[in-house]
Design a protein around this motif. Sequence first.
Motif, PDB file in Angstrom:
ATOM      1  N   PHE A 562       0.835  -1.210   0.000  1.00 24.21           N
ATOM      2  CA  PHE A 562       0.000   0.000   0.000  1.00 24.21           C
ATOM      3  C   PHE A 562       0.867   1.256   0.000  1.00 24.21           C
ATOM      4  N   ILE A 563       1.885   1.276   0.874  1.00 22.10           N
ATOM      5  CA  ILE A 563       2.754   2.452   0.960  1.00 22.10           C
ATOM      6  C   ILE A 563       3.526   2.649  -0.340  1.00 22.10           C
ATOM      7  N   PHE A 564       4.025   1.546  -0.910  1.00 21.80           N
ATOM      8  CA  PHE A 564       4.825   1.667  -2.126  1.00 21.80           C
ATOM      9  C   PHE A 564       3.980   2.169  -3.294  1.00 21.80           C
ATOM     10  N   VAL A 565       2.800   1.569  -3.501  1.00 21.19           N
ATOM     11  CA  VAL A 565       1.954   1.978  -4.628  1.00 21.19           C
ATOM     12  C   VAL A 565       1.497   3.424  -4.447  1.00 21.19           C
ATOM     13  N   LEU A 566       1.157   3.799  -3.202  1.00 18.38           N
ATOM     14  CA  LEU A 566       0.737   5.177  -2.952  1.00 18.38           C
ATOM     15  C   LEU A 566       1.886   6.143  -3.201  1.00 18.38           C
ATOM     16  N   TRP A 567       3.081   5.788  -2.722  1.00 13.73           N
ATOM     17  CA  TRP A 567       4.260   6.646  -2.963  1.00 13.73           C
ATOM     18  C   TRP A 567       4.546   6.752  -4.456  1.00 13.73           C
ATOM     19  N   LEU A 568       4.450   5.635  -5.173  1.00 14.71           N
ATOM     20  CA  LEU A 568       4.721   5.653  -6.610  1.00 14.71           C
ATOM     21  C   LEU A 568       3.698   6.513  -7.344  1.00 14.71           C
ATOM     22  N   SER A 569       2.428   6.408  -6.955  1.00 19.00           N
ATOM     23  CA  SER A 569       1.390   7.214  -7.622  1.00 19.00           C
ATOM     24  C   SER A 569       1.600   8.700  -7.353  1.00 19.00           C
ATOM     25  N   LEU A 570       2.018   9.044  -6.133  1.00 14.96           N
ATOM     26  CA  LEU A 570       2.280  10.452  -5.827  1.00 14.96           C
ATOM     27  C   LEU A 570       3.473  10.979  -6.615  1.00 14.96           C
ATOM     28  N   ARG A 571       4.499  10.140  -6.785  1.00 12.61           N
ATOM     29  CA  ARG A 571       5.654  10.564  -7.579  1.00 12.61           C
ATOM     30  C   ARG A 571       5.249  10.753  -9.045  1.00 12.61           C
ATOM     31  N   ILE A 572       4.442   9.828  -9.557  1.00 14.75           N
ATOM     32  CA  ILE A 572       3.972   9.959 -10.939  1.00 14.75           C
ATOM     33  C   ILE A 572       3.117  11.212 -11.091  1.00 14.75           C
ATOM     34  N   ALA A 573       2.272  11.477 -10.088  1.00 10.96           N
ATOM     35  CA  ALA A 573       1.431  12.677 -10.134  1.00 10.96           C
ATOM     36  C   ALA A 573       2.280  13.935 -10.149  1.00 10.96           C
ATOM     37  N   ARG A 574       3.321  13.962  -9.320  1.00  4.33           N
ATOM     38  CA  ARG A 574       4.185  15.154  -9.280  1.00  4.33           C
ATOM     39  C   ARG A 574       4.951  15.340 -10.587  1.00  4.33           C
ATOM     40  N   ILE A 575       5.450  14.245 -11.143  1.00  7.41           N
ATOM     41  CA  ILE A 575       6.173  14.326 -12.415  1.00  7.41           C
ATOM     42  C   ILE A 575       5.230  14.766 -13.532  1.00  7.41           C
ATOM     43  N   THR A 576       4.023  14.208 -13.532  1.00 10.56           N
ATOM     44  CA  THR A 576       3.044  14.589 -14.552  1.00 10.56           C
ATOM     45  C   THR A 576       2.706  16.068 -14.461  1.00 10.56           C
ATOM     46  N   GLN A 577       2.540  16.579 -13.241  1.00  7.79           N
ATOM     47  CA  GLN A 577       2.246  18.006 -13.063  1.00  7.79           C
ATOM     48  C   GLN A 577       3.379  18.864 -13.615  1.00  7.79           C
ATOM     49  N   THR A 578       4.610  18.490 -13.318  1.00 12.48           N
ATOM     50  CA  THR A 578       5.756  19.265 -13.795  1.00 12.48           C
ATOM     51  C   THR A 578       5.833  19.257 -15.321  1.00 12.48           C
ATOM     52  N   VAL A 579       5.637  18.084 -15.930  1.00 10.51           N
ATOM     53  CA  VAL A 579       5.704  17.982 -17.387  1.00 10.51           C
ATOM     54  C   VAL A 579       4.583  18.786 -18.041  1.00 10.51           C
ATOM     55  N   LEU A 580       3.377  18.719 -17.471  1.00 13.11           N
ATOM     56  CA  LEU A 580       2.261  19.477 -18.035  1.00 13.11           C
ATOM     57  C   LEU A 580       2.497  20.975 -17.937  1.00 13.11           C
ATOM     58  N   GLU A 581       2.973  21.442 -16.783  1.00 12.74           N
ATOM     59  CA  GLU A 581       3.157  22.875 -16.578  1.00 12.74           C
ATOM     60  C   GLU A 581       4.268  23.447 -17.446  1.00 12.74           C
ATOM     61  N   GLU A 582       5.366  22.703 -17.573  1.00 17.60           N
ATOM     62  CA  GLU A 582       6.564  23.281 -18.186  1.00 17.60           C
ATOM     63  C   GLU A 582       6.766  22.908 -19.650  1.00 17.60           C
ATOM     64  N   ASP A 583       6.129  21.828 -20.121  1.00 12.85           N
ATOM     65  CA  ASP A 583       6.415  21.388 -21.480  1.00 12.85           C
ATOM     66  C   ASP A 583       5.181  21.179 -22.357  1.00 12.85           C
ATOM     67  N   VAL A 584       4.045  20.865 -21.782  1.00 10.17           N
ATOM     68  CA  VAL A 584       2.883  20.495 -22.585  1.00 10.17           C
ATOM     69  C   VAL A 584       1.895  21.642 -22.711  1.00 10.17           C
ATOM     70  N   LEU A 585       1.353  22.116 -21.584  1.00 11.56           N
ATOM     71  CA  LEU A 585       0.287  23.107 -21.622  1.00 11.56           C
ATOM     72  C   LEU A 585       0.757  24.473 -22.101  1.00 11.56           C
ATOM     73  N   VAL A 586       2.056  24.764 -21.939  1.00  8.19           N
ATOM     74  CA  VAL A 586       2.554  26.068 -22.398  1.00  8.19           C
ATOM     75  C   VAL A 586       2.496  26.191 -23.920  1.00  8.19           C
ATOM     76  N   ARG A 587       2.377  25.080 -24.618  1.00  6.74           N
ATOM     77  CA  ARG A 587       2.333  25.109 -26.076  1.00  6.74           C
ATOM     78  C   ARG A 587       0.942  25.431 -26.608  1.00  6.74           C
ATOM     79  N   PHE A 588      -0.081  25.450 -25.731  1.00  2.41           N
ATOM     80  CA  PHE A 588      -1.443  25.682 -26.173  1.00  2.41           C
ATOM     81  C   PHE A 588      -1.883  27.136 -26.018  1.00  2.41           C
ATOM     82  N   HIS A 589      -1.029  27.996 -25.489  1.00  2.00           N
ATOM     83  CA  HIS A 589      -1.305  29.435 -25.352  1.00  2.00           C
ATOM     84  C   HIS A 589      -2.616  29.667 -24.587  1.00  2.00           C
ATOM     85  N   LEU A 590      -2.748  29.018 -23.464  1.00  3.10           N
ATOM     86  CA  LEU A 590      -3.938  29.190 -22.632  1.00  3.10           C
ATOM     87  C   LEU A 590      -3.825  30.457 -21.811  1.00  3.10           C
TER      88      LEU A 590
END
Length: 828
Positions: A562-590
């Motif tokens: 439980f701890i490992f899967v939860l920790w892994l999901s939180l790490r994936i969530a944080r990485i996804t947020q960083t990628v969306l903010e800095e590389d993906v969503l900035v290309r859509f001129h929102l």
Amino acid sequence: MAGRIFTFYFPTGRKKILFSLLLFLMAGMLTLNAQDKTPEDTVKKAEELIPATRFAGELPAAFTTLQEIRSSVITTAGISELKKDLDTIFTEIDRFSEKMAHTDTGILQQKALENLIFLWQQQKEKLIEQQTLLEDHLETLQGKLSVTNHLLNLWKKSIAVNGQDLSPENKAVLDSFLLNTSNLRDTLERKSLVFMGLLQDVSNQIIRINRTLRTLQEELKKKQKMLLSSKGPSLFKVISGKAQGYPFMGNIGNNISSSLPPIKDYLNNKRFDLLWILLIFLSLYFILYFLDKHKDSEIRQARKHSYIQKTLILVARPLWTSLFLSLLSARLILTSAPHDLYILLYTLTLIPLFILVPAMLPRNHRQYFYVISSVFLLDNISELFFYGYLLNNVILMVLSVFLIITVARHNRDSIALMIFPGKWIGTLVTLFNYLTIILLSATILATFFGFYNFQEYIVTAYIWIYFAIYFYNTANIAIAGIFEFIIYGKWTERYKSISKNREMLTHKTTLFLNLLTFLFWLYTIVALFGFKEQTASAIVAVWNFGFKAGTLDVTLGNITLFIFVLWLSLRIARITQTVLEEDVLVRFHLDRGIPESIATLVKYTIGIIGFFIAAGAAGMKMNNLAFIFGALGVGIGFGLQDIINNFISGLILLFERPIHIGDNITVGELEGVVKHIGIRSSIIQAYDRSEVVVPNGKLISNELINWTLSNEMRRLEIRVGVAYGSDPVRVMEILKECALSHKEVMKDPPPYVWFNEFGDSSVDFRLLFFYPRFSGGMTVRSEVATAIVQAFKENNITIPFPQMDVYIREAMKQVAESKSGKSGKSKE
């Protein structure tokens, strides 16, 4: 527009009721329609007899069906080929069985038993492949037979009921069709019986092989348990000549001839896997060659990283690096191979390792690698050519002496810390070195007293263990270094999420690979000493350790998972947020703030999904989660109102977006810039650079001034007073000219000057002008004020300081009277 669409798809009021009724009626109609078309009705429709008027139209399609069935069924020649292949396998099994009947397995060496077991297992795998093929053919025949029987019965019944008035010509055609169908059915039944017989023969042979394998495996277990038994006469007796008839060198040809058949048979069955290994080698070579020819300045500046330095050595030798990595992948691809084949593979890895490893090691550490690699090479040669003879044991005794000296020098020079970074890992390796010296010294004594099994078991295991240090370390450097090579390359500059976090990514990757390398090394130790089953049992016991509380089953493994899967999901969530903010969503001129809101929402969505996945992986049932959420609801009712209030306020901030990251706001007495909007609280950086954590509830419930919500334009004000007697019209002109003369002051809307009031010491004016950006307004205000002072001096306009005239009358009169009274008393 969005509101109309929302209203259309989600109507309210009477429209909602009508819409719901319409959906209900449509669902009912679909359900009734589905109920009308039951499988029984479909079968009945399919079983309806064919009318006589449709005989001519249906007969060509029936002939086509027969032809398709006949063409798709295995031919007699195909069955003969299958029988031929099976006969070849059966003949080889008979040859093995005849040879086994004349062999005393009790006197066979452990290696000979392992080779026999492998050969029998190979025959079993061949039979299982043939069994699967036969079952597929039989299943196909049964399916075709079912269709043929159905077709034959349908036409027979249709002709019997509706065919009384057929002409002789049509009746002859139908009889011919029925005859062909009947013949096809008989053929399918006959072939099915043939395949059933072949399957029975294969099953009998598999049972026979399993019986033989059980006998060999029991004998092998007996050999493995005889670790401390005397395998032959002691070395003292052999040297003194008292032991006669015990072979010293033996027959090298016999060893080679016993090792080659399993290897040859295995490789013949793995030709496709060999092509994969060749493809991996070529791919790695071209990748490394490309990286070597396209090293950029970023890579050269990153030479301070040790892995980059070592990787540049590996990349500069693409042939040997790709050969090493492809041999490493061959060990993973060629599973369940003979032991001698693995010996050959690892011996071949010495060729690239002798070129790559010394170039990456300090000069004073290379000697250890040369000694251990040479010991490993001699051990493999001895096992391939001299296994089972006294010469092999003498060679192992000499190698153990060299290994003891090398391991002792390892302790002195702390090589363990170099190979496995980390203080605690280095301590474990050092303790392991001491144990190695003790056990290897014991094997030397065991050799002199004839305990050769113990010597072979211990010395061979330790030689492989210490060679694995350099083997795994080189693989670690290659993988981690290539990763850093890519991370620091110019092709990652376009991705901010990577370029801004290079140090963190390389550090985390290095730690993970170091730990993985150490775990592989531990697994090698456990496997070589034969403790895999015991270790697995211990891990399972610890994993299942726990308790039960009603229907709730709590174990250490569930908690860890439980701890490992939860920790892994939180790490994936944080990485996804960083990628969306800095590389993906900035290309859509929102619009400003929308990318952060979307990324934050995605982050928490992944976190929530990860929680449920973790709960499911840990074996939690939904009713247990309902109990937990119920208890959480009670807690909310008693003491978590503020937390839930802040949580809901955070959602409102994300969706309504009254503030964005980077906005300048004022909340009460707090002024600053929004740095982070969280789900519970937000971070405001005050203008003195202090960071204030503000609960989201205060940002929603209290009044808030957002200086930069829709635009950053800001109105600035300067209050100034001039001396009485100054020309007010001229003063207003000067103030306006000073504002317009500044390049940062907006011309539209234009500056305004107001005659404010008659002050006590001055005539007061207000200058109002607009500045396009929020930041830097104080500087512009100061520069305009300075220009006003200079313009007033040039036009002889005075800015007076505050003046006050104080008239004292009654107080002076009282003082004079008091003085006169005191003087009269003194005279008296």
